[in-house]
Design a protein around this motif. Structure first.
Motif, PDB file in Angstrom:
ATOM      1  N   LEU A   1       0.835  -1.197   0.000  1.00  0.00           N
ATOM      2  CA  LEU A   1       0.000   0.000   0.000  1.00  0.00           C
ATOM      3  C   LEU A   1       0.873   1.252   0.000  1.00  0.00           C
ATOM      4  CD1 LEU A   1      -2.752  -1.120   2.536  1.00  0.00           C
ATOM      5  CD2 LEU A   1      -3.007  -0.828   0.074  1.00  0.00           C
TER       6      LEU A   1
ATOM      7  N   GLU B   1      -2.602  -5.872  -4.768  1.00  0.00           N
ATOM      8  CA  GLU B   1      -3.337  -7.067  -5.166  1.00  0.00           C
ATOM      9  C   GLU B   1      -2.390  -8.257  -5.353  1.00  0.00           C
ATOM     10  OE1 GLU B   1      -5.589  -6.437  -8.810  1.00  0.00           O
ATOM     11  OE2 GLU B   1      -5.118  -8.538  -9.255  1.00  0.00           O
TER      12      GLU B   1
ATOM     13  N   LEU C   1      -1.270  -9.640  -2.009  1.00  0.00           N
ATOM     14  CA  LEU C   1      -2.337 -10.483  -1.467  1.00  0.00           C
ATOM     15  C   LEU C   1      -2.301 -11.865  -2.111  1.00  0.00           C
ATOM     16  CD1 LEU C   1      -5.653  -8.453  -1.338  1.00  0.00           C
ATOM     17  CD2 LEU C   1      -4.715  -9.829   0.502  1.00  0.00           C
TER      18      LEU C   1
ATOM     19  N   MET D   1      -3.508  -8.438   5.646  1.00  0.00           N
ATOM     20  CA  MET D   1      -3.369  -7.582   6.833  1.00  0.00           C
ATOM     21  C   MET D   1      -4.707  -7.289   7.495  1.00  0.00           C
ATOM     22  SD  MET D   1      -1.485  -3.940   7.418  1.00  0.00           S
ATOM     23  CE  MET D   1      -2.355  -2.772   6.414  1.00  0.00           C
TER      24      MET D   1
ATOM     25  N   ALA E   1     -11.732  -1.714   9.130  1.00  0.00           N
ATOM     26  CA  ALA E   1     -11.435  -2.217   7.790  1.00  0.00           C
ATOM     27  C   ALA E   1     -12.671  -2.774   7.111  1.00  0.00           C
ATOM     28  CB  ALA E   1     -10.370  -3.299   7.869  1.00  0.00           C
TER      29      ALA E   1
ATOM     30  N   LEU F   1     -17.156 -12.621   2.492  1.00  0.00           N
ATOM     31  CA  LEU F   1     -17.049 -13.030   1.090  1.00  0.00           C
ATOM     32  C   LEU F   1     -16.130 -12.091   0.300  1.00  0.00           C
ATOM     33  CD1 LEU F   1     -20.675 -14.184   0.234  1.00  0.00           C
ATOM     34  CD2 LEU F   1     -18.615 -15.601   0.344  1.00  0.00           C
ATOM     35  N   MET F   2     -16.185 -10.800   0.632  1.00  0.00           N
ATOM     36  CA  MET F   2     -15.310  -9.850  -0.069  1.00  0.00           C
ATOM     37  C   MET F   2     -13.840 -10.212   0.116  1.00  0.00           C
ATOM     38  SD  MET F   2     -16.595  -7.718  -2.071  1.00  0.00           S
ATOM     39  CE  MET F   2     -15.314  -6.505  -2.405  1.00  0.00           C
TER      40      MET F   2
ATOM     41  N   GLY G   1     -12.717 -12.927  -0.391  1.00  0.00           N
ATOM     42  CA  GLY G   1     -12.415 -13.841  -1.483  1.00  0.00           C
ATOM     43  C   GLY G   1     -12.485 -13.176  -2.845  1.00  0.00           C
ATOM     44  N   TYR G   2     -12.416 -11.827  -2.853  1.00  0.00           N
ATOM     45  CA  TYR G   2     -12.550 -11.097  -4.118  1.00  0.00           C
ATOM     46  C   TYR G   2     -11.567 -11.600  -5.178  1.00  0.00           C
ATOM     47  CZ  TYR G   2     -12.885  -7.154  -7.334  1.00  0.00           C
ATOM     48  OH  TYR G   2     -13.062  -6.383  -8.443  1.00  0.00           O
ATOM     49  N   LEU G   3     -10.338 -11.907  -4.760  1.00  0.00           N
ATOM     50  CA  LEU G   3      -9.321 -12.312  -5.742  1.00  0.00           C
ATOM     51  C   LEU G   3      -9.519 -13.740  -6.257  1.00  0.00           C
ATOM     52  CD1 LEU G   3      -6.049 -10.687  -4.366  1.00  0.00           C
ATOM     53  CD2 LEU G   3      -7.568  -9.875  -6.169  1.00  0.00           C
TER      54      LEU G   3
ATOM     55  N   ARG H   1     -12.633 -14.863  -6.858  1.00  0.00           N
ATOM     56  CA  ARG H   1     -14.056 -14.834  -7.172  1.00  0.00           C
ATOM     57  C   ARG H   1     -14.443 -15.710  -8.352  1.00  0.00           C
ATOM     58  NH1 ARG H   1     -11.624 -10.158  -8.569  1.00  0.00           N
ATOM     59  NH2 ARG H   1     -11.931  -9.255 -10.638  1.00  0.00           N
TER      60      ARG H   1
ATOM     61  N   ARG I   1     -12.252 -12.362   7.260  1.00  0.00           N
ATOM     62  CA  ARG I   1     -12.165 -11.898   5.882  1.00  0.00           C
ATOM     63  C   ARG I   1     -10.780 -12.176   5.302  1.00  0.00           C
ATOM     64  NH1 ARG I   1     -13.180  -5.663   4.695  1.00  0.00           N
ATOM     65  NH2 ARG I   1     -10.966  -5.581   5.175  1.00  0.00           N
TER      66      ARG I   1
END
Ligand SMILES: Nc1ncnc2c1ncn2[C@@H]1O[C@H](COP(=O)(O)OP(=O)(O)O)[C@@H](O)[C@H]1O
Ligand SMILES: [Mg+2]
Lengths: 256, 292
Positions: free
Chosen positions: A52, A73, A76, A82, A88, A100-101, A103-105, A107, A150
């Motif tokens: 970041l 990304e 991650l 983190m 957050a 669930l978010m 697991g965005y990567l 998806r 998360r």
């Protein structure tokens, strides 16, 4: 084997350089606790690791991979997640949506997202118990648990915690502590920043002391805990108390 | 019966207002940008619709199928070419820049199609559905139906797709969204493009329901800002409620009072609500940094 390593990292914000030549080594499966006064640059170290904040010099590596070259990304995906110091979560989304978010990567793999969610909900009961509630309605301790849940959606190799104990009542604190111990037992590599030094050093296998953006000391947790200067500054002021009474004074502080 | 008629028409108009305000509030929610050009984009889409209708005879509301992709692309371009170039966290600059954009669109319309009132008048323009003793103007009913389709679609996208969840997550907590791997820049571009695309359908409905000319955008942006401030900046349900309040306030005042008072009543409602709830009806408290 070293999982996460920082070598000669220098970084800062528009206001100027904050980290000076920081070296850090977190061996696979260990818990490292970072301590130091406010403004020492502990959160900045975590921000550099996650990508970041870009480093001006030095290298951040995971296993052999250069994390410095990756966007957040990519870090991650490489297996570093983190739990930050401040809020957050997405307050108007449900607990379930929040987790669930995480697991965005992944998806595109619906089955994997589903399986991971089930596993996480199994490990962290609040996820199932409050699945339909907006995250903004949870207490501080519950939110912290959901934040960890998360993170776990990506099954990260390395977990960074920024002051996980802050603002928690004793029961939530016990839950969060238990979870950290559990993650350690599962073989994950943890790096935590902790204001509650006694707690942090108890959870940790290794410790790092930071001051003014530099690493002052590092070593096994017991060694750091036993260091007179650390005892002085963080564990109840041995210098202010005649020898022999120090541990007693510290005990009392624990009770309070 | 007159009351019921006024309420139903107020609701139909409210739905159309909600459609027009939805993009504005979505963009604010994700980017913290108040797009003053939103009204001008509506008028631009209305003008394109009018031209299509006049040249091809296509139904003006159905013409949105053609104008929406154009507005989507234009939104993406505006974001890329203007919004991303503004200094971060400067509300004054974004307001100024998007106001400038509105003036440019107005100027281009003035030069190309001329500064005259227009209105698309398909054959159902002056017809009504008779239901019981009520007369429901067909343009209003069709406009409302288009609004329901767009708002329903927007709702489904925002709640049922990963893209939509990423947009909501970014609006609620940009730092948190970055932590799970959502690209802030990509999401902002998408939200701006989608928010602008809603002016495709919004402009189509506008072209049939309201006479317009290039400078009409001042009226529209004033109304739309009123709606989203009343509902709570960035809140879609808030925009819906704000829009319905405006629709009802206008129609009821026009029915029982006079047309002149109809918009004034709405602004009085806004002022009273904001005195009680400065964050608007559905807004979370507006922090100092919310506009940053
Ligand atoms: N976003 C930022 N912009 C500018 N300076 C910052 C920012 N975040 C932290 N700093 C500065 O960097 C230094 C280290 O901060 P931080 O890493 O948060 O310390 P710690 O976590 O050890 O309390 C402080 O002097 C702080 O003021
Ligand atoms: Mg910190």
């Amino acid at each position: 084997m070293s999982a996460l390593r920082l070598a000669g990292v220098t970084a800062g914000y528009d206001g100027g350089t904050v980290l000076h030549d920081v070296h850090l080594d977190c061996p696979e499966g260990t818990v490292t606790c970072m301590i130091g006064p406010n403004g020492a640059g502990k959160s900045t170290v975590l921000r550099v690791i996650t990508g970041l904040l870009g480093a001006d010099a030095g290298r951040v590596t995971l296993g052999g991979t250069d994390l410095g070259a990756l966007p957040p990304e990519g870090v991650l995906r490489a297996g570093v997640a983190m739990v930050p110091q401040s809020q957050a979560l997405f307050p108007h989304m449900t607990v379930r949506e929040n987790v669930l978010m995480g697991g965005y990567l992944i998806r595109r793999d619906r089955a994997l997202v589903k399986a991971r969610y089930a596993a996480v909900a199994d490990l962290i009961p609040i996820v199932a118990a409050r699945a339909g509630d907006p995250a903004g309605n949870l207490s501080g301790g519950q939110r912290r648990m959901v934040e960890v849940a998360r993170c776990l959606m990506l099954e990260p190799r390395v977990l960074l915690f920024d002051e996980p104990s802050v603002g928690l009542d004793p029961r939530s604190l016990a839950a969060v502590t238990g979870l950290i111990e559990r993650l350690h037992a599962d073989g994950r590599t943890l790096l935590l920043v902790e204001q509650n030094v006694r707690l942090g050093l108890r959870l940790a296998t290794h410790a790092v002391v930071m001051e003014s953006g530099r690493v002052l000391m590092h070593g096994p947790a017991e060694e750091i805990a036993g260091h007179p200067q650390i005892a002085d500054l963080y564990l109840g002021g041995r210098a202010a108390v005649p020898a022999g009474q120090a541990s007693e004074a510290a005990e009392r502080r624990d009770d309070g | 019966m007159q009351f019921l008629q006024a309420v139903i028409i107020g609701l139909l108009i409210g739905g159309v207002y909600a459609l027009m305000a939805s993009g504005l509030t979505l963009i604010f929610g994700v980017l913290r940008v108040i797009n003053i050009a939103h009204g001008a984009l509506l008028v631009l889409a209305a003008t394109m619709t009018w031209l299509l209708w006049r040249e091809t005879g296509v139904d003006p509301i159905l013409a949105a199928v053609a104008t929406t992709p154009v507005m989507l692309g234009l939104g993406w371009l505006i974001h890329r070419g203007v919004i991303t170039r503004l200094p971060q966290g400067s509300p004054a600059m974004t307001v100024l820049a998007t106001f400038g954009l509105a003036l440019i669109i107005e100027g281009v319309l003035n030069v190309t199609v001329g500064n005259i009132f227009r209105s698309a008048t398909p054959d159902y323009f002056a017809q009504s559905f008779r239901v019981g003793g009520l007369a429901l103007p067909k343009p209003h009913v069709y406009g409302f139906a288009a609004a329901v389709v767009v708002l329903g679609g927007l709702y489904l996208v925002l709640t049922r797709t990963w893209t939509g969840r990423a947009i909501r997550a970014t609006a609620q907590n940009p730092a948190g969204a970055a932590l799970v791997g959502v690209s802030g820049a990509g999401t902002a571009a998408l939200a701006f493009a989608i928010g602008t695309a809603t002016t495709g359908v919004g402009g189509s409905v506008l072209s049939v329901l309201y006479p317009f000319y290039p400078a009409s955008h001042y009226d529209w942006i004033a109304r739309l800002l009123g709606i989203i401030v009343l509902g709570g900046l960035g809140s879609l349900p808030g925009a819906l409620v704000g829009a319905v309040v405006l629709g009802l306030a206008e129609t009821l005042t026009a029915t029982y009072g006079s047309l002149q008072w109809s918009t004034l009543v709405f602004y009085i409602v806004i002022m009273v609500v904001l005195l009680v709830r400065p964050q608007g009806l559905f807004g979370t408290r507006l922090r100092e940094d919310a506009l940053a």
